[in-house]
Design an enzyme around this catalytic site. Structure first.
Site, PDB file in Angstrom:
ATOM      1  N   HIS A  69      35.290  31.463  39.472  1.00  0.00           N
ATOM      2  CA  HIS A  69      34.915  32.495  39.866  1.00  0.00           C
ATOM      3  C   HIS A  69      33.131  32.469  40.261  1.00  0.00           C
ATOM      4  O   HIS A  69      32.357  32.312  39.656  1.00  0.00           O
ATOM      5  CB  HIS A  69      35.208  34.026  39.058  1.00  0.00           C
ATOM      6  N   HIS A  71      30.271  32.760  43.889  1.00  0.00           N
ATOM      7  CA  HIS A  71      29.635  33.773  45.461  1.00  0.00           C
ATOM      8  C   HIS A  71      29.399  32.491  46.226  1.00  0.00           C
ATOM      9  O   HIS A  71      27.824  32.370  46.244  1.00  0.00           O
ATOM     10  CB  HIS A  71      29.585  34.745  45.432  1.00  0.00           C
ATOM     11  N   GLU A 149      37.229  38.412  51.033  1.00  0.00           N
ATOM     12  CA  GLU A 149      36.840  38.999  50.244  1.00  0.00           C
ATOM     13  C   GLU A 149      37.396  40.932  50.810  1.00  0.00           C
ATOM     14  O   GLU A 149      36.857  40.495  51.731  1.00  0.00           O
ATOM     15  CB  GLU A 149      35.504  39.505  49.788  1.00  0.00           C
ATOM     16  N   SER A 153      34.755  51.436  51.117  1.00  0.00           N
ATOM     17  CA  SER A 153      35.441  52.318  50.667  1.00  0.00           C
ATOM     18  C   SER A 153      35.751  53.823  51.383  1.00  0.00           C
ATOM     19  O   SER A 153      36.192  54.853  50.595  1.00  0.00           O
ATOM     20  CB  SER A 153      34.419  53.068  49.509  1.00  0.00           C
ATOM     21  N   HIS A 187      36.689  43.852  46.136  1.00  0.00           N
ATOM     22  CA  HIS A 187      35.955  43.836  45.275  1.00  0.00           C
ATOM     23  C   HIS A 187      35.600  44.185  43.824  1.00  0.00           C
ATOM     24  O   HIS A 187      35.279  43.537  43.024  1.00  0.00           O
ATOM     25  CB  HIS A 187      34.287  44.164  46.699  1.00  0.00           C
ATOM     26  N   HIS A 214      36.534  42.398  41.018  1.00  0.00           N
ATOM     27  CA  HIS A 214      35.761  42.455  39.396  1.00  0.00           C
ATOM     28  C   HIS A 214      35.924  43.469  39.077  1.00  0.00           C
ATOM     29  O   HIS A 214      36.457  45.086  40.019  1.00  0.00           O
ATOM     30  CB  HIS A 214      34.207  43.166  40.457  1.00  0.00           C
ATOM     31  N   GLU A 217      32.048  45.408  35.559  1.00  0.00           N
ATOM     32  CA  GLU A 217      31.016  45.151  34.888  1.00  0.00           C
ATOM     33  C   GLU A 217      29.900  45.427  34.448  1.00  0.00           C
ATOM     34  O   GLU A 217      29.350  45.373  33.161  1.00  0.00           O
ATOM     35  CB  GLU A 217      30.705  44.051  36.604  1.00  0.00           C
ATOM     36  N   ASP A 316      29.816  32.858  37.501  1.00  0.00           N
ATOM     37  CA  ASP A 316      29.454  33.710  38.832  1.00  0.00           C
ATOM     38  C   ASP A 316      28.960  33.414  40.260  1.00  0.00           C
ATOM     39  O   ASP A 316      28.736  31.528  40.183  1.00  0.00           O
ATOM     40  CB  ASP A 316      29.230  35.267  38.882  1.00  0.00           C
TER      41      ASP A 316
HETATM   42  C1  BEZ Z   1      31.499  50.200  50.196  1.00  0.00           C
HETATM   43  O1  BEZ Z   1      32.485  51.138  49.869  1.00  0.00           O
HETATM   44  O2  BEZ Z   1      31.037  49.258  50.692  1.00  0.00           O
HETATM   45  C2  BEZ Z   1      30.556  49.646  48.929  1.00  0.00           C
HETATM   46  C3  BEZ Z   1      30.334  50.234  47.734  1.00  0.00           C
HETATM   47  C4  BEZ Z   1      30.037  49.139  46.805  1.00  0.00           C
HETATM   48  C5  BEZ Z   1      29.010  48.815  47.133  1.00  0.00           C
HETATM   49  C6  BEZ Z   1      29.166  47.942  47.481  1.00  0.00           C
HETATM   50  C7  BEZ Z   1      30.118  48.075  49.382  1.00  0.00           C
HETATM   51 FE   FE2 Z   2      31.165  37.923  41.192  1.00  0.00          FE
END
Ligand code: BEZ
Ligand code: FE2
Length: 422
Positions: A69, A71, A149, A153, A187, A214, A217, A316
């Site tokens: 893992h 990035h 990825e 939301s 994500h 993830h 965390e 990470d």
């Molecule tokens: C999103 O909904 O894109 C988002 C939410 C929390 C952290 C980063 C991105």
């Molecule tokens: Fe990560």
């Protein structure tokens, strides 16, 4: 072309004969034989078609490491992000993300990948948010499980977000090879709408792809998902014009039934969630340095072990670490989990960067047994290991500069000077 690597110690990761002394690993693109029989070694040594690579008095040979893992797109990051608390870090990521990602250009990726290979890692699990690292990964001799990825939301944007994700996934299929394997990353439970989580899992299942996410965390994530309160509330109000979580942690986990996922971090997973992960055959990815720097706390490895959950140590990205050197990460893990028996923890940590992530990502590597890929590394210990039960611990403490690194039997150039991975 057949190569025979000779060593004082061979760590096979084969439970039937884990440590061989004065042994040899014979391979072409795959492991042909691993032996400590002097007559067999002599026979290969006399064969003119075999290139024999002698070891030093304290050379160790073992499977190439797997850093499951990271990035890569944040590989230009060194001193800019805020450390100490998860939310402080996340706000700084929101502010600096574009600049950091555009600062890592082709040469930055190439140098980073070269330094990873030179440090003894032969396979990485690379989470890609944008696809900017695809060409460098596809052109690298490293094996790359390329986790495209999915993040978002906001239900109003869901179709667009999924279409962009599928585009990136298809681009990674176009570069698929015996070194680059497309995969899916969701994500997190707070940042991906449940409809998208289900679509991504369905896609991974139908195409047989590894999938990771993830999970738990930070304390802030725990609080936000459990009660819609805490430090994530003003964050969501500011950046996403939303005041409630998109789903619960339990619903998120239930989406992953039947795919044996990798869950990254799990520091704040409840006992019940750990039991669910165990039942699913999931793997926890443990990034102790990142957890420390972002103020997330220490994963309770005792609980993870008690549930017989496989765990894989990983670095990470450079967004939350000062190095991508996996041996260095193992040293931190060995010192951090002071409640566990030193010798047994060290053995588990070596498994956590070889056979465990190989199994979790469906790769035919991670063990030196006939038929597996010849991903093989060697390095020198500073002296004879007097107490055999501490072999793994001494490897973790002293593995520094690689003598040789082979991926699919092909030697990798190791620069004389250590490479800076920026
Ligand atoms: C999103 O909904 O894109 C988002 C939410 C929390 C952290 C980063 C991105
Ligand atoms: Fe990560």
């Amino acid at each position: 072309m057949v190569t025979m690597l000779l060593a004082r110690t061979v760590l096979t990761m084969d439970p039937t004969r884990p440590i061989l002394k004065d042994a040899a690993v014979i391979f072409d693109t795959k492991i042909i034989e691993v032996t400590d029989d002097p007559a067999v070694i002599e026979r290969y040594a006399r064969d003119r078609a075999v290139e024999v690579i002698e070891g030093g008095a304290h050379t160790v040979v073992m499977p190439g490491l797997i850093n499951s893992h990271l990035h890569l797109e944040f590989s230009a990051q060194r001193t800019e992000l805020d450390y100490g608390s998860f939310m402080g870090w996340l706000y700084s990521v929101m502010e600096k993300r574009e600049r950091l990602v555009s600062a890592c250009k082709e040469a930055c990726y190439t140098r980073t990948l070269e330094s990873i290979a030179a440090s003894g890692v032969t396979t990485i699990g690379a989470v890609s948010s944008y696809g900017f690292d695809l060409a460098a990964c596809a052109d690298s001799p490293l094996k790359v499980v390329y986790f495209n990825e999915l993040i978002g939301s906001n239900p109003a944007a869901a179709d667009m977000i999924f279409a962009d994700f599928v585009d990136r996934l298809e681009s990674s299929f176009e570069r698929m090879s015996d070194r680059l394997y497309p995969a899916v990353a969701v994500h997190s439970p707070y940042s991906v709408h449940p409809v998208l989580v289900r679509k991504a899992v369905h896609l991974a299942k139908s195409r047989g792809l590894p999938i990771g996410a993830h999970f738990m965390e930070s304390r802030s994530e725990r609080r936000w998902l459990d009660s819609g309160s805490g430090e994530f509330k003003p964050f969501f109000e500011q950046f996403l014009k939303s005041a409630t979580p998109v789903g619960s942690a339990a619903d998120f986990l239930s989406c992953f039934e039947g795919v044996k996922p990798l869950f990254i971090h799990g520091v704040h997973a409840s006992d019940e969630e750990l039991s669910t992960i165990a039942r699913m055959g999931g793997t926890l990815v443990h990034c102790p340095v990142s957890n420390r720097l972002l103020g997330c706390g220490r994963l309770n490895l005792e609980k993870v072990k008690n549930r017989e959950i496989g765990y894989a140590v990983a670095t990470d990205g450079l967004s939350s670490n000062y190095t991508l050197d996996l041996f260095s990460e193992l040293r931190h893990a060995l010192l951090m989990h002071e409640g566990l028996d030193l010798a047994l923890l060290a053995r588990d940590l070596i498994r956590s960067v070889t056979e465990i992530p190989a199994r979790a990502m469906g790769l035919h590597t991670g063990r030196l047994v006939a038929g597996r890929s010849a991903d093989v590394i060697s390095f020198d210990l500073p002296g004879e290991v007097e107490h055999e039960r501490l072999t793994y611990a001494q490897v973790i403490l002293h593995a520094q500069k690689m003598r040789t690194v082979f991926i699919e039997g092909e030697p990798i150039d190791i620069p004389k000077e250590p490479l800076d991975d920026r």
